[in-house]
Motif scaffolding. Structure first.
Motif, PDB file in Angstrom:
ATOM      1  N   THR A 583     -51.824 -25.146 -56.401  1.00 51.66           N
ATOM      2  CA  THR A 583     -51.871 -23.685 -56.367  1.00 51.66           C
ATOM      3  C   THR A 583     -53.146 -23.115 -56.992  1.00 51.66           C
ATOM      4  O   THR A 583     -53.417 -21.930 -56.855  1.00 51.66           O
ATOM      5  CB  THR A 583     -50.664 -23.095 -57.122  1.00 51.66           C
ATOM      6  OG1 THR A 583     -50.744 -23.464 -58.506  1.00 51.66           O
ATOM      7  CG2 THR A 583     -49.361 -23.596 -56.532  1.00 51.66           C
ATOM      8  N   ASN A 584     -53.917 -23.965 -57.703  1.00 50.47           N
ATOM      9  CA  ASN A 584     -55.143 -23.425 -58.286  1.00 50.47           C
ATOM     10  C   ASN A 584     -56.329 -23.721 -57.384  1.00 50.47           C
ATOM     11  O   ASN A 584     -56.202 -24.321 -56.319  1.00 50.47           O
ATOM     12  CB  ASN A 584     -55.366 -23.957 -59.714  1.00 50.47           C
ATOM     13  CG  ASN A 584     -55.780 -25.415 -59.753  1.00 50.47           C
ATOM     14  OD1 ASN A 584     -56.344 -25.949 -58.805  1.00 50.47           O
ATOM     15  ND2 ASN A 584     -55.517 -26.081 -60.868  1.00 50.47           N
ATOM     16  N   ARG A 585     -57.525 -23.290 -57.791  1.00 47.52           N
ATOM     17  CA  ARG A 585     -58.706 -23.396 -56.935  1.00 47.52           C
ATOM     18  C   ARG A 585     -59.623 -24.538 -57.331  1.00 47.52           C
ATOM     19  O   ARG A 585     -60.691 -24.680 -56.763  1.00 47.52           O
ATOM     20  CB  ARG A 585     -59.498 -22.085 -56.982  1.00 47.52           C
ATOM     21  CG  ARG A 585     -58.729 -20.900 -56.429  1.00 47.52           C
ATOM     22  CD  ARG A 585     -59.561 -19.649 -56.515  1.00 47.52           C
ATOM     23  NE  ARG A 585     -58.902 -18.521 -55.871  1.00 47.52           N
ATOM     24  CZ  ARG A 585     -59.445 -17.327 -55.709  1.00 47.52           C
ATOM     25  NH1 ARG A 585     -60.669 -17.123 -56.144  1.00 47.52           N
ATOM     26  NH2 ARG A 585     -58.801 -16.356 -55.133  1.00 47.52           N
ATOM     27  N   ARG A 586     -59.231 -25.317 -58.279  1.00 47.89           N
ATOM     28  CA  ARG A 586     -60.138 -26.358 -58.775  1.00 47.89           C
ATOM     29  C   ARG A 586     -59.882 -27.644 -58.017  1.00 47.89           C
ATOM     30  O   ARG A 586     -59.195 -28.556 -58.487  1.00 47.89           O
ATOM     31  CB  ARG A 586     -59.965 -26.529 -60.277  1.00 47.89           C
ATOM     32  CG  ARG A 586     -60.331 -25.263 -61.025  1.00 47.89           C
ATOM     33  CD  ARG A 586     -60.125 -25.369 -62.521  1.00 47.89           C
ATOM     34  NE  ARG A 586     -61.015 -26.346 -63.125  1.00 47.89           N
ATOM     35  CZ  ARG A 586     -61.080 -26.574 -64.429  1.00 47.89           C
ATOM     36  NH1 ARG A 586     -60.301 -25.891 -65.253  1.00 47.89           N
ATOM     37  NH2 ARG A 586     -61.902 -27.467 -64.915  1.00 47.89           N
ATOM     38  N   VAL A 587     -60.389 -27.690 -56.823  1.00 47.40           N
ATOM     39  CA  VAL A 587     -60.250 -28.848 -55.940  1.00 47.40           C
ATOM     40  C   VAL A 587     -61.645 -29.355 -55.616  1.00 47.40           C
ATOM     41  O   VAL A 587     -62.499 -28.601 -55.163  1.00 47.40           O
ATOM     42  CB  VAL A 587     -59.495 -28.483 -54.650  1.00 47.40           C
ATOM     43  CG1 VAL A 587     -59.311 -29.715 -53.775  1.00 47.40           C
ATOM     44  CG2 VAL A 587     -58.141 -27.857 -54.979  1.00 47.40           C
ATOM     45  N   TYR A 588     -61.869 -30.639 -55.846  1.00 44.77           N
ATOM     46  CA  TYR A 588     -63.195 -31.220 -55.653  1.00 44.77           C
ATOM     47  C   TYR A 588     -63.070 -32.508 -54.863  1.00 44.77           C
ATOM     48  O   TYR A 588     -62.071 -33.215 -54.939  1.00 44.77           O
ATOM     49  CB  TYR A 588     -63.861 -31.524 -57.012  1.00 44.77           C
ATOM     50  CG  TYR A 588     -63.949 -30.342 -57.922  1.00 44.77           C
ATOM     51  CD1 TYR A 588     -65.091 -29.549 -57.953  1.00 44.77           C
ATOM     52  CD2 TYR A 588     -62.888 -29.999 -58.753  1.00 44.77           C
ATOM     53  CE1 TYR A 588     -65.177 -28.449 -58.786  1.00 44.77           C
ATOM     54  CE2 TYR A 588     -62.961 -28.890 -59.591  1.00 44.77           C
ATOM     55  CZ  TYR A 588     -64.107 -28.117 -59.608  1.00 44.77           C
ATOM     56  OH  TYR A 588     -64.183 -27.036 -60.429  1.00 44.77           O
ATOM     57  N   ARG A 589     -64.113 -32.821 -54.121  1.00 41.74           N
ATOM     58  CA  ARG A 589     -64.141 -34.104 -53.432  1.00 41.74           C
ATOM     59  C   ARG A 589     -64.399 -35.218 -54.441  1.00 41.74           C
ATOM     60  O   ARG A 589     -65.260 -35.100 -55.300  1.00 41.74           O
ATOM     61  CB  ARG A 589     -65.217 -34.121 -52.345  1.00 41.74           C
ATOM     62  CG  ARG A 589     -64.885 -33.186 -51.199  1.00 41.74           C
ATOM     63  CD  ARG A 589     -65.810 -33.366 -50.009  1.00 41.74           C
ATOM     64  NE  ARG A 589     -65.435 -32.451 -48.951  1.00 41.74           N
ATOM     65  CZ  ARG A 589     -64.512 -32.717 -48.021  1.00 41.74           C
ATOM     66  NH1 ARG A 589     -63.906 -33.886 -48.047  1.00 41.74           N
ATOM     67  NH2 ARG A 589     -64.213 -31.827 -47.113  1.00 41.74           N
ATOM     68  N   LYS A 590     -63.638 -36.304 -54.329  1.00 39.42           N
ATOM     69  CA  LYS A 590     -63.774 -37.459 -55.216  1.00 39.42           C
ATOM     70  C   LYS A 590     -64.590 -38.495 -54.477  1.00 39.42           C
ATOM     71  O   LYS A 590     -64.076 -39.241 -53.618  1.00 39.42           O
ATOM     72  CB  LYS A 590     -62.388 -38.009 -55.574  1.00 39.42           C
ATOM     73  CG  LYS A 590     -62.392 -39.084 -56.657  1.00 39.42           C
ATOM     74  CD  LYS A 590     -62.603 -38.497 -58.034  1.00 39.42           C
ATOM     75  CE  LYS A 590     -62.355 -39.534 -59.116  1.00 39.42           C
ATOM     76  NZ  LYS A 590     -62.605 -39.001 -60.469  1.00 39.42           N
ATOM     77  N   THR A 591     -65.900 -38.539 -54.782  1.00 35.38           N
ATOM     78  CA  THR A 591     -66.796 -39.385 -53.995  1.00 35.38           C
ATOM     79  C   THR A 591     -66.527 -40.866 -54.191  1.00 35.38           C
ATOM     80  O   THR A 591     -66.884 -41.676 -53.338  1.00 35.38           O
ATOM     81  CB  THR A 591     -68.265 -39.088 -54.367  1.00 35.38           C
ATOM     82  OG1 THR A 591     -68.435 -39.289 -55.769  1.00 35.38           O
ATOM     83  CG2 THR A 591     -68.626 -37.655 -54.024  1.00 35.38           C
ATOM     84  N   SER A 592     -65.896 -41.251 -55.311  1.00 37.53           N
ATOM     85  CA  SER A 592     -65.621 -42.668 -55.540  1.00 37.53           C
ATOM     86  C   SER A 592     -64.388 -43.155 -54.785  1.00 37.53           C
ATOM     87  O   SER A 592     -64.080 -44.342 -54.790  1.00 37.53           O
ATOM     88  CB  SER A 592     -65.430 -42.934 -57.035  1.00 37.53           C
ATOM     89  OG  SER A 592     -64.345 -42.182 -57.542  1.00 37.53           O
TER      90      SER A 592
END
Length: 805
Positions: A583-592
């Motif tokens: 529900t929050n906006r802190r979504v990042y691609r996990k390059t590893s």
């Protein structure tokens, strides 16, 4: 002094010491001497000096009213600059950033000189600028112009104005006996070199220098100051030019990319060398700030410092600095970013993409063309005709973007564009000012411009953690209306405005600073389009159901350990955590993690892919790991191997070709396997290759408080909890040399499509159709280890016998 009186030499020296110009420049005796003549024991004004006083005393021109009525009115700053120059004895430098119209200042000074019976020489650094000046003078109604492009030695016999390159003029500057010559030195910072400075004839009475930045890194600056009468008599920078509507307003958008593992190692290696050398140079009293002053001293020292040790350190610093710049400029991620930026380039009304190298310019232009944008490179490898054609194509709209290293930086009349993409920091602040000016020329319709800065995260280019002075990136932020961070989300770009604080004249401090680091992203469909707050998750996660997403032993185990729960409670808690984090906006691609995303809040991180849980981390993890009381005091390992299902997960998650190594681990690999001194990137390749071979000979996984120990034939490889880094390597060769292979479990390659195992007791399911292939594969790996010197002959024979058993 006048015609009938003179002055004693000692009196002259006293007068010079007490004399300064209207802007505070000191008078140099070399300048005064050119206006004096010896008359017995005294000095008197020479005819040239008398003429100079008359010329200097003439009333100031009403510059705003000067010139033909058909000419556009002077901008306020141009009239102010001409007044300052005239009040300074018609000698001085006007420093105006690119795009403000400093050539018009030169045109009006030339017009006045011709009316006062002066001849004119315009010195430029390139043939392109010769052509540009001729067009400018003709458009201003000034005729009788001769250029050195015609091949003959220039004189004022038939022409009043000569325009030529410094290369064609410095050996024989045009002469006039009475000295009534105006020299307009365009890009005057160029002419401080010993050879080129010969074009600055001491007999010329009026002298105007034009430049975007009046600075040099050598003694040539002092030479220019002596000839042109000191520092600039007038300056206009981007803040003032924007405030007075001389150039276009603009926004800045920052797009960060990650370095690849090899690039990161190369960068860290160069960064360490830069840091070590800088510490030594600062200890030798080199100036710490500003960065430009530090680099000037380093370059001087490297060229021949009296102290050989300091000179050597300076050269090492410059080499490491260059290596680090090469890594940032050539980052693979920047090429990939251009694919996402292609729609923004296509939607612009003309774009310039700035690179550092010609090959990068070719590659980025090709990427833009693949994205449907008509883009071409422009660099020194092209002919003058090709460059002109491509610039003309950009002006007419036939070409949408030009990609260039430095050929557009100086002396090129660039068509009107409203988008600039900077893929690397500039070599100097002058270069950045020139690049900005190409994009910020005032638009006829008043529209704003946009700069997109593509930078490598976690490097000297990263403005969320650096002040930007090193690559002059701070200049871009200094006058921007708004600053945004961009992040990739598939084919979309994520954008959020960043608060910026600006310096209030504090010396030694960065002009701007981003507040709050990298902000939380908000999705939008394209650069410059409105935000779309209704969607907070990447589209790949749109169908993820926290209650149905497949669980993995690794993720559940990490959550259980972090919160001291049993398996059932951990799975329930993990699914609830996912529901909250989505529900929050802190979504990042996990390059590893291939296809992975990290969902974060202030205390935890949950890693998932669209089809499974991957891992969990508590930022402030409690110390819940319990060691077996029977374990040895110095061991630190659990007394038993990981459970079989978790061991499979660990081995299946290990990808030697992409796993990262810490610096300590790489040093340990080089020591254990006697690889010698290697570059970081070469050491990483060797380490990954050996790790892959060692895994293929068999492995046992031991769970440890901070990760896992993977025991193989040659070494024990310690990996972290995320199975993303090898953090330590310890040799197991002493055990091997006893030929005690009963302690070694030999496994097949842990990649899932090779499920067949060979164990130490020799039991093999004979019905497996891949048994022969697996044995051959293991023998080939052992042979490779032997060929590379990692196994002795005896060890190879013993290991081969064990596999065949």
């Amino acid at each position: 002094m006048d015609e009938s009186s003179g002055i004693a030499p000692e009196g002259l020296l006293e007068a010079i010491a007490d004399t300064s110009c209207p802007v505070g420049h000191e008078l140099h005796i070399q300048v005064a001497a050119s206006h004096l003549a010896q008359d017995g024991p005294r000095l008197k004004l020479s005819p040239a000096g008398q003429s100079w006083l008359i010329d200097h005393g003439k009333p100031l021109v009403d510059w705003a009213a000067a010139g033909p009525t058909s000419a556009p009115s002077l901008r306020n700053w141009q009239a102010e600059a001409l007044n300052a120059w005239a009040h300074h004895g018609r000698q001085g430098v006007v420093e105006a950033v690119t795009g403000t119209g400093k050539s018009r200042v030169g045109v009006e000074a030339i017009r006045e000189a011709l009316e006062d019976d002066f001849d004119v020489v315009v010195v430029v650094p390139t043939t392109a600028l010769v052509e540009q000046w001729v067009r400018t003078l003709m458009n201003a109604g000034i005729t009788g112009v001769l250029t050195t492009l015609e091949g003959s030695r220039p004189t004022w016999l038939r022409h009043r104005v000569i325009v030529g390159t410094v290369q064609s003029l410095y050996q024989h500057p045009p002469q006039r006996a009475d000295g009534k010559v105006l020299i307009v030195a365009d890009e005057c910072h160029r002419y401080g070199a010993a050879e080129w400075s010969r074009v600055l004839d001491s007999g010329y009475r009026r002298r105007l220098g034009l430049t975007a930045t009046f600075e040099r890194n050598d003694e040539g600056l002092s030479l220019l100051q002596r000839y042109l009468g000191g520092g600039p008599v007038y300056r206009i920078g981007f803040p003032e030019a924007i405030r007075t509507n001389v150039v276009a307003r603009y926004d800045v958008k920052l797009l960060g990319v990650d370095l690849t593992p090899v690039e990161r190692l190369d960068y860290d290696d160069a960064e360490e060398r830069v840091r070590d050398a800088r510490v030594k140079l600062l200890a030798a009293d080199f100036p710490a700030e500003p960065f430009g002053a530090f680099m000037t001293e380093v370059q001087r020292a490297a060229e021949g410092d009296a102290d050989a040790t300091i000179a050597d350190v300076a050269r090492h610093y410059l080499k490491a600095f260059s290596d680090r710049v090469d890594v940032m400029a050539g980052a693979v991620g920047k090429s990939e970013a251009m694919e996402v930026l292609a729609p923004a380039v296509g939607a612009s009304r003309g774009a310039l993409v700035f690179t550092r190298r010609k090959d990068a310019a070719e590659d980025l232009a090709a990427i833009l063309r693949d994205g449907g944008v008509e883009a071409h490179s422009v660099h020194s490898g092209h002919t003058a005709t090709q460059r002109r054609e491509r610039l003309a194509g950009l002006k007419t709209g036939r070409i949408q973007a030009l990609v260039a290293p430095t050929v557009l930086d100086e002396g090129v009349d660039v068509p009107d564009v409203d988008l600039g993409i900077v893929t690397s920091g500039s070599k100097s602040r002058r270069q950045m000012i020139q690049r900005m000016g190409r994009v910020l020329r005032r638009k006829a319709d008043g529209r704003k411009a946009t700069f997109i800065v593509v930078y490598a995260r976690g490097t000297a280019e990263d403005l969320s953690s650096q002040d930007g002075q090193e690559g002059a990136l701070d200049l871009i932020l200094e006058s921007a209306d708004r600053v945004f961070h961009l992040e990739r989300d598939g084919e979309l770009l994520v954008q959020r405005e960043v608060p910026v604080t600006r310096r209030q004249g504090t010396p030694g401090e960065p002009a701007v600073r981003l507040l709050g680091g990298v902000p939380e992203p908000v999705l939008q469909t394209d650069v410059g389009q409105p935000e779309r707050p209704e969607s907070n998750l990447p589209h790949e996660l749109g169908d993820v159901d926290p209650d149905r997403l497949p669980m993995t032993v690794k993720a559940r185990g990490e959550y259980a350990r972090a919160h001291d729960l049993d398996a059932d409670a951990a799975e329930k808690g993990l699914r609830e955590a996912l529901r909250v984090l989505m529900t929050n906006r802190r979504v990042y691609r996990k390059t590893s993690v291939f296809g992975g995303f990290a969902l974060r809040d202030d205390v935890q991180e949950l890693v998932i892919t669209p089809d499974r849980f991957v891992g969990y981390r508590l930022y402030r993890r409690p110390a819940t790991a319990t060691l077996d009381p029977q374990a040895s005091a110095g061991d630190g390992e659990r007394s038993m191997a990981a459970m079989p299902d978790e061991e499979v997960v660990v081995l299946d998650s290990l990808v030697p070709a992409t796993i990262l190594f810490t610096g300590d681990a790489l040093e340990q690999v080089c020591d254990v396997f006697e690889l010698g001194e290697l570059r970081m990137s070469d050491a990483l390749r060797e380490a990954r290759s050996i790790f892959e071979l060692d895994l293929g000979t068999g492995s046992t996984v031991i769970e440890e408080p901070e990760g896992y120990a993977v025991r193989c034939l040659l070494a024990t490889w310690r990996v972290d909890r995320d199975i993303a880094h090898v953090v330590g390597v310890v040799a197991t060769r002493p055990e091997i040399e006893t030929h005690d292979f009963d302690a070694v479990q030999v496994r097949s390659d842990p990649i899932p499509d090779r499920p067949y195992d060979v164990t130490a007791d020799g039991e093999r399911p004979a019905e497996s159709p891949v048994a022969a292939v697996d044995v051959i594969d293991q023998l080939e790996r052992l042979a490779d280890l032997k060929v590379r010197g990692l196994l002795t002959e005896d060890e190879f024979v013993a290991a081969k016998a064990k596999v065949l058993a």
